[in-house]
Design a protein around this motif. Structure first.
Motif, PDB file in Angstrom:
ATOM      1  N   MET A   1       0.827  -1.193   0.000  1.00 20.02           N
ATOM      2  CA  MET A   1       0.000   0.000   0.000  1.00 20.02           C
ATOM      3  C   MET A   1       0.871   1.256   0.000  1.00 20.02           C
ATOM      4  N   ALA A   2       1.897   1.254   0.825  1.00 19.58           N
ATOM      5  CA  ALA A   2       2.805   2.397   0.874  1.00 19.58           C
ATOM      6  C   ALA A   2       3.481   2.620  -0.480  1.00 19.58           C
ATOM      7  N   GLU A   3       3.893   1.535  -1.129  1.00 18.69           N
ATOM      8  CA  GLU A   3       4.541   1.638  -2.442  1.00 18.69           C
ATOM      9  C   GLU A   3       3.579   2.217  -3.467  1.00 18.69           C
ATOM     10  N   THR A   4       2.327   1.771  -3.443  1.00 22.19           N
ATOM     11  CA  THR A   4       1.317   2.273  -4.367  1.00 22.19           C
ATOM     12  C   THR A   4       1.081   3.770  -4.180  1.00 22.19           C
ATOM     13  N   LEU A   5       1.112   4.216  -2.928  1.00 22.16           N
ATOM     14  CA  LEU A   5       0.881   5.622  -2.605  1.00 22.16           C
ATOM     15  C   LEU A   5       2.125   6.485  -2.797  1.00 22.16           C
ATOM     16  N   GLY A   6       3.280   5.835  -2.979  1.00 29.90           N
ATOM     17  CA  GLY A   6       4.516   6.577  -3.131  1.00 29.90           C
ATOM     18  C   GLY A   6       5.050   7.146  -1.837  1.00 29.90           C
ATOM     19  N   ILE A   7       4.748   6.463  -0.736  1.00 30.76           N
ATOM     20  CA  ILE A   7       5.224   6.895   0.574  1.00 30.76           C
ATOM     21  C   ILE A   7       5.868   5.701   1.269  1.00 30.76           C
ATOM     22  N   SER A   8       6.566   5.974   2.359  1.00 30.17           N
ATOM     23  CA  SER A   8       7.180   4.886   3.118  1.00 30.17           C
ATOM     24  C   SER A   8       6.155   4.261   4.060  1.00 30.17           C
ATOM     25  N   VAL A   9       6.479   3.076   4.539  1.00 30.46           N
ATOM     26  CA  VAL A   9       5.600   2.413   5.502  1.00 30.46           C
ATOM     27  C   VAL A   9       5.492   3.250   6.777  1.00 30.46           C
ATOM     28  N   ASN A  10       6.598   3.841   7.174  1.00 29.21           N
ATOM     29  CA  ASN A  10       6.569   4.686   8.375  1.00 29.21           C
ATOM     30  C   ASN A  10       5.647   5.881   8.192  1.00 29.21           C
ATOM     31  N   THR A  11       5.640   6.453   6.995  1.00 28.92           N
ATOM     32  CA  THR A  11       4.737   7.572   6.714  1.00 28.92           C
ATOM     33  C   THR A  11       3.285   7.105   6.730  1.00 28.92           C
ATOM     34  N   LEU A  12       3.057   5.920   6.205  1.00 28.09           N
ATOM     35  CA  LEU A  12       1.707   5.352   6.222  1.00 28.09           C
ATOM     36  C   LEU A  12       1.220   5.208   7.656  1.00 28.09           C
ATOM     37  N   PHE A  13       2.072   4.659   8.510  1.00 28.39           N
ATOM     38  CA  PHE A  13       1.700   4.504   9.913  1.00 28.39           C
ATOM     39  C   PHE A  13       1.517   5.869  10.590  1.00 28.39           C
ATOM     40  N   ALA A  14       2.302   6.848  10.172  1.00 28.28           N
ATOM     41  CA  ALA A  14       2.160   8.188  10.735  1.00 28.28           C
ATOM     42  C   ALA A  14       0.787   8.766  10.416  1.00 28.28           C
ATOM     43  N   HIS A  15       0.306   8.505   9.206  1.00 30.94           N
ATOM     44  CA  HIS A  15      -1.031   8.969   8.836  1.00 30.94           C
ATOM     45  C   HIS A  15      -2.103   8.254   9.660  1.00 30.94           C
ATOM     46  N   HIS A  16      -1.893   6.978   9.932  1.00 31.13           N
ATOM     47  CA  HIS A  16      -2.820   6.259  10.803  1.00 31.13           C
ATOM     48  C   HIS A  16      -2.927   6.963  12.153  1.00 31.13           C
ATOM     49  N   LYS A  17      -1.770   7.367  12.685  1.00 29.19           N
ATOM     50  CA  LYS A  17      -1.757   8.041  13.985  1.00 29.19           C
ATOM     51  C   LYS A  17      -2.451   9.402  13.917  1.00 29.19           C
ATOM     52  N   LYS A  18      -2.273  10.107  12.799  1.00 25.55           N
ATOM     53  CA  LYS A  18      -2.912  11.416  12.645  1.00 25.55           C
ATOM     54  C   LYS A  18      -4.427  11.279  12.599  1.00 25.55           C
ATOM     55  N   ILE A  19      -4.894  10.247  11.917  1.00 29.65           N
ATOM     56  CA  ILE A  19      -6.337  10.001  11.863  1.00 29.65           C
ATOM     57  C   ILE A  19      -6.868   9.732  13.267  1.00 29.65           C
ATOM     58  N   ALA A  20      -6.134   8.916  14.010  1.00 34.24           N
ATOM     59  CA  ALA A  20      -6.543   8.613  15.381  1.00 34.24           C
ATOM     60  C   ALA A  20      -6.566   9.884  16.229  1.00 34.24           C
ATOM     61  N   LYS A  21      -5.566  10.744  16.049  1.00 36.02           N
ATOM     62  CA  LYS A  21      -5.492  11.978  16.831  1.00 36.02           C
ATOM     63  C   LYS A  21      -6.674  12.885  16.526  1.00 36.02           C
ATOM     64  N   LYS A  22      -7.073  12.963  15.262  1.00 32.33           N
ATOM     65  CA  LYS A  22      -8.223  13.791  14.889  1.00 32.33           C
ATOM     66  C   LYS A  22      -9.497  13.305  15.571  1.00 32.33           C
ATOM     67  N   GLU A  23      -9.569  12.008  15.783  1.00 30.94           N
ATOM     68  CA  GLU A  23     -10.757  11.432  16.413  1.00 30.94           C
ATOM     69  C   GLU A  23     -10.671  11.447  17.934  1.00 30.94           C
ATOM     70  N   GLY A  24      -9.518  11.835  18.464  1.00 33.18           N
ATOM     71  CA  GLY A  24      -9.376  11.896  19.912  1.00 33.18           C
ATOM     72  C   GLY A  24      -9.211  10.547  20.567  1.00 33.18           C
ATOM     73  N   VAL A  25      -8.655   9.568  19.810  1.00 34.15           N
ATOM     74  CA  VAL A  25      -8.411   8.227  20.347  1.00 34.15           C
ATOM     75  C   VAL A  25      -6.932   7.888  20.185  1.00 34.15           C
TER      76      VAL A  25
END
Length: 233
Positions: free
Chosen positions: A192-216
């Motif tokens: 998925m990260a390769e398809t998006l042109g980002i690193s796996v670490n960046t992908l996980f960072a976005h996961h964390k940002k989504i969680a932060k927006k939701e307050g979880v």
């Protein structure tokens, strides 16, 4: 006679789990319950394909799903096929929503409304194939079952997960990540990260940002919290 026996069994069911099992035994492959308040909603995943709601709500597919739109626009019970034929949304968007239901083995279904004290609730049932014949046979007793679950899953019941209906806006890249998960759930994080042109670490960072927006604290928690957001925004 089968309908009469089902009605008798439903009336005698003592727990939501017993009621759920009776309903599933009629031939449904999925069941969940929702109740709406002005700013919150109650949700119970009684029997649902693992991962469906994660994809459905996290990528905000519900926003352009005719099945979800009809829940908030109509006050009568309906089949998924009926909603898809009557609710006007973009063809491609509706197709994405329909394909997601089918991917998880829930091509059709029925929404049965209930509720009391001015609170609207619904029993959502799914089937792999067309539900029309099954619903025609049991429409009356399913209304009874929906009312039974509404009584059993009273406000504040420990099985209910109460969720905010507040909308959280995700960034374009976050939307792209989530939509890629919908369209290609078979991809690994690396692919998925390769398809998006980002690193796996960046992908996980976005996961964390989504969680932060939701307050979880977790991405999974963010997905769950997005349940019940307004489909009419």
């Amino acid at each position: 006679m089968k309908e009469l026996r089902f009605a008798q069994d439903i009336l005698q069911a003592e727990t939501p789990g017993e009621t759920k099992d009776l309903i599933i035994d009629l031939g449904f492959n999925g069941l969940f319950f929702q109740r709406w308040y002005p700013e919150m909603m109650d949700n119970w995943e009684g029997h649902l394909a693992e991962g469906f709601q994660e994809h459905y709500y996290a990528a905000q597919i519900y926003r352009f799903c005719p099945v979800a739109r009809a829940i908030h626009q109509w006050h009568r019970s309906y089949t998924f096929a009926e909603a898809r034929n009557a609710i006007s949304v973009g063809r491609e968007q509706a197709a994405v929503a329909g394909n997601l239901w089918k991917f998880f083995g829930m091509g059709d279904g029925v929404v049965v409304f209930s509720g009391r004290s001015n609170l609207k609730s619904a029993l959502i049932l799914t089937t792999e194939g067309p539900v029309e014949n099954l619903y025609s046979e049991y429409s009356g007793v399913l209304a009874l079952a929906a009312d039974k679950l509404d009584q059993q899953l009273y406000p504040g019941h420990p099985l209910l997960r109460q969720l905010s209906r507040e909308n959280i806006t995700l960034s374009p890249i976050q939307q792209k990540i989530l939509k890629l998960q919908i369209n290609h759930p078979e991809l690994s994080n690396a692919a998925m990260a390769e398809t998006l042109g980002i690193s796996v670490n960046t992908l996980f960072a976005h996961h964390k940002k989504i969680a932060k927006k939701e307050g979880v604290t977790t991405f999974t928690g963010a997905i769950i919290k997005q349940l019940g957001k307004k489909v009419s925004d």
